[in-house]
Scaffold this active site. Structure first.
Site, PDB file in Angstrom:
ATOM      1  N   ARG A   1      -3.995  -2.645  -4.758  1.00  0.00           N
ATOM      2  CA  ARG A   1      -4.138  -1.391  -6.018  1.00  0.00           C
ATOM      3  C   ARG A   1      -2.844  -1.239  -6.596  1.00  0.00           C
ATOM      4  O   ARG A   1      -1.799  -0.856  -5.944  1.00  0.00           O
ATOM      5  CB  ARG A   1      -4.564  -0.134  -5.145  1.00  0.00           C
ATOM      6  CG  ARG A   1      -4.998   0.972  -6.214  1.00  0.00           C
ATOM      7  CD  ARG A   1      -5.145   2.303  -5.623  1.00  0.00           C
ATOM      8  NE  ARG A   1      -5.736   3.405  -6.513  1.00  0.00           N
ATOM      9  CZ  ARG A   1      -4.957   4.105  -7.234  1.00  0.00           C
ATOM     10  NH1 ARG A   1      -3.412   3.919  -7.277  1.00  0.00           N
ATOM     11  NH2 ARG A   1      -5.093   4.806  -8.154  1.00  0.00           N
TER      12      ARG A   1
ATOM     13  N   HIS B   1      -0.150  -5.497 -11.685  1.00  0.00           N
ATOM     14  CA  HIS B   1       0.539  -5.315 -13.006  1.00  0.00           C
ATOM     15  C   HIS B   1       2.020  -4.959 -12.774  1.00  0.00           C
ATOM     16  O   HIS B   1       2.744  -4.794 -13.959  1.00  0.00           O
ATOM     17  CB  HIS B   1      -0.099  -4.015 -13.618  1.00  0.00           C
ATOM     18  CG  HIS B   1      -0.097  -2.854 -12.955  1.00  0.00           C
ATOM     19  ND1 HIS B   1      -0.419  -1.621 -13.467  1.00  0.00           N
ATOM     20  CD2 HIS B   1       0.575  -2.320 -11.786  1.00  0.00           C
ATOM     21  CE1 HIS B   1      -0.111  -0.396 -12.676  1.00  0.00           C
ATOM     22  NE2 HIS B   1       0.449  -1.089 -11.682  1.00  0.00           N
TER      23      HIS B   1
ATOM     24  N   ASP C   1       7.248  -8.002   3.536  1.00  0.00           N
ATOM     25  CA  ASP C   1       7.586  -8.389   2.117  1.00  0.00           C
ATOM     26  C   ASP C   1       6.356  -9.398   1.408  1.00  0.00           C
ATOM     27  O   ASP C   1       6.272 -10.522   1.946  1.00  0.00           O
ATOM     28  CB  ASP C   1       9.023  -8.949   1.869  1.00  0.00           C
ATOM     29  CG  ASP C   1       9.205  -9.553   0.427  1.00  0.00           C
ATOM     30  OD1 ASP C   1       8.382  -9.362  -0.290  1.00  0.00           O
ATOM     31  OD2 ASP C   1      10.286  -9.988   0.039  1.00  0.00           O
TER      32      ASP C   1
ATOM     33  N   ASP D   1       3.894  -2.789   3.461  1.00  0.00           N
ATOM     34  CA  ASP D   1       4.824  -2.601   2.542  1.00  0.00           C
ATOM     35  C   ASP D   1       6.268  -2.910   2.939  1.00  0.00           C
ATOM     36  O   ASP D   1       6.308  -3.303   4.387  1.00  0.00           O
ATOM     37  CB  ASP D   1       4.704  -1.156   1.877  1.00  0.00           C
ATOM     38  CG  ASP D   1       5.214  -1.304   0.465  1.00  0.00           C
ATOM     39  OD1 ASP D   1       6.267  -1.708   0.112  1.00  0.00           O
ATOM     40  OD2 ASP D   1       4.214  -0.543  -0.371  1.00  0.00           O
TER      41      ASP D   1
ATOM     42  N   GLY E   1       0.853  -1.168   0.023  1.00  0.00           N
ATOM     43  CA  GLY E   1      -0.162  -0.084  -0.080  1.00  0.00           C
ATOM     44  C   GLY E   1       0.989   1.273  -0.174  1.00  0.00           C
ATOM     45  O   GLY E   1       0.348   2.314   0.146  1.00  0.00           O
TER      46      GLY E   1
END
Length: 342
Positions: free
Chosen positions: A203, A207, A183, A152, A130
């Site tokens: 979010r 990708h 991690d 994160d 995040g």
């Protein structure tokens, strides 16, 4: 001679150039986004031909075989590169850029689609990867009955602590928001395997990684998920050039009405920003917002990609998740795929 105008004003730091050396000057959020893409992204894009023609990288699915790796002459992933002490300024710039990127979307986009308010009271939403928590901040403000964990890398969580101390320290004090250094390629801590968690939010995470590494993230989350858990993945869903009759389109909300003829069903050039996000470089001098979005090149920076719905449905299934709902958010470049454990 040059003069600042409406377009170039987004680069202004708000401070006179003489107040500090250029190496120490911190850009504003939108300026950081511009500078990151004109630095890492554009430099990497200059080495597309080398990446395509070198036998070592031409057919590789390794995250460190990107054009940017060739440009930077490093075997480190971009995120590992940011962690080196000499690149602290670049890491900070990236954090500012990602915070600014949330502001290029409609403020209500993350609150649209998935019905967050229907989660049980005191449920915990885990913002996986995040960053500093800019997306969680929007959710936490709008959903006072939910709790959140921003997860994160340790170095990013250090920046997140500063972000929340400045933005909303009361959320940390009353334990509505918790910051967790972890991690996501490693299994989640055992205390995550509880029933208070109701949703994982990813979010613009999947990708960032080729399929093998994206699967590792999905499988780690699946291992910690209970049967009623939700996975909310917010990413670009590349529309098919032909009509949406491919795998996954039977899922509620998946189909999009085709563009009117004579346009291609996916809108043709009118929708090319999403394809450029996936691969290419575009400069639209007349529209800086379009240009900023288009400059995020997944292949160039990490040998990764945007995915079609069929590709993601298949990937999710391999990771132990079933996509049950798709939301195409009005005014947003991103869609939401909601999945449950298989």
């Amino acid at each position: 001679m040059f003069c600042a105008n409406r377009l170039s004003s987004v680069l202004a730091s708000g401070k006179p150039d003489t107040t500090m050396p250029s190496s120490a000057r911190e850009p504003s959020g939108l300026a950081a986004l511009v500078l990151m893409h004109t630095d890492e992204s554009f430099k990497g894009a200059a080495y597309l031909s080398e990446a395509f023609t070198d036998p070592a990288t031409a057919h590789s699915f390794e995250a460190t075989h990107s054009p940017w790796n060739i440009a930077a002459k490093t075997d480190l992933h971009l995120f590992e590169y940011y962690q080196r002490p000499e690149n602290a300024r670049l890491k900070r710039r990236f954090s500012l850029a990602m915070e600014a990127a949330t502001k290029l979307e409609p403020a209500e986009a993350i609150l649209s689609g998935f019905e967050w308010a229907k989660l049980p009271k005191e449920s915990v939403v885990v913002d996986v990867g995040g960053g500093v928590g800019a997306t969680t901040f929007l959710l936490a403000k709008a959903l006072p009955e939910l709790r959140f964990i921003v997860q994160d890398r340790p170095e990013v969580i250090t920046d997140a602590q500063k972000y929340w101390d400045e933005k909303a320290p009361e959320f940390l004090r009353n334990n509505r928001v918790r910051l967790l250094a972890h991690d996501f390629f490693a299994p989640l801590p055992s205390d995550f395997h509880g029933t208070t968690m109701s949703a994982f939010l990813l979010r613009c995470i999947i990708h960032d990684w080729p399929d093998a590494l994206a699967l590792k993230i999905l499988r780690n989350l699946r291992a910690a998920a209970h049967p009623s858990m939700h996975l909310v993945v917010v990413d670009v869903l590349l529309p098919y050039t032909c009509a949406d009759t491919h795998l996954g389109c039977e899922i509620p909300g998946a189909s999009r009405p085709p563009a009117p003829e004579p346009l291609l069903p996916n809108g043709g050039a009118a929708r090319n920003m999403q394809y450029f996000l996936d691969f290419q470089v575009r400069f639209v001098a007349s529209n800086p917002v379009d240009w900023l979005r288009a400059a995020v090149q997944m292949y160039v920076l990490g040998n990764c990609q945007e995915r079609t719905l069929g590709h993601f449905v298949s990937l999710a299934a391999q990771g132990g998740w079933k996509v049950v709902q798709v939301y195409h958010i009005r005014g947003s470049a991103f869609s939401q795929c909601v999945a449950v454990p298989l």
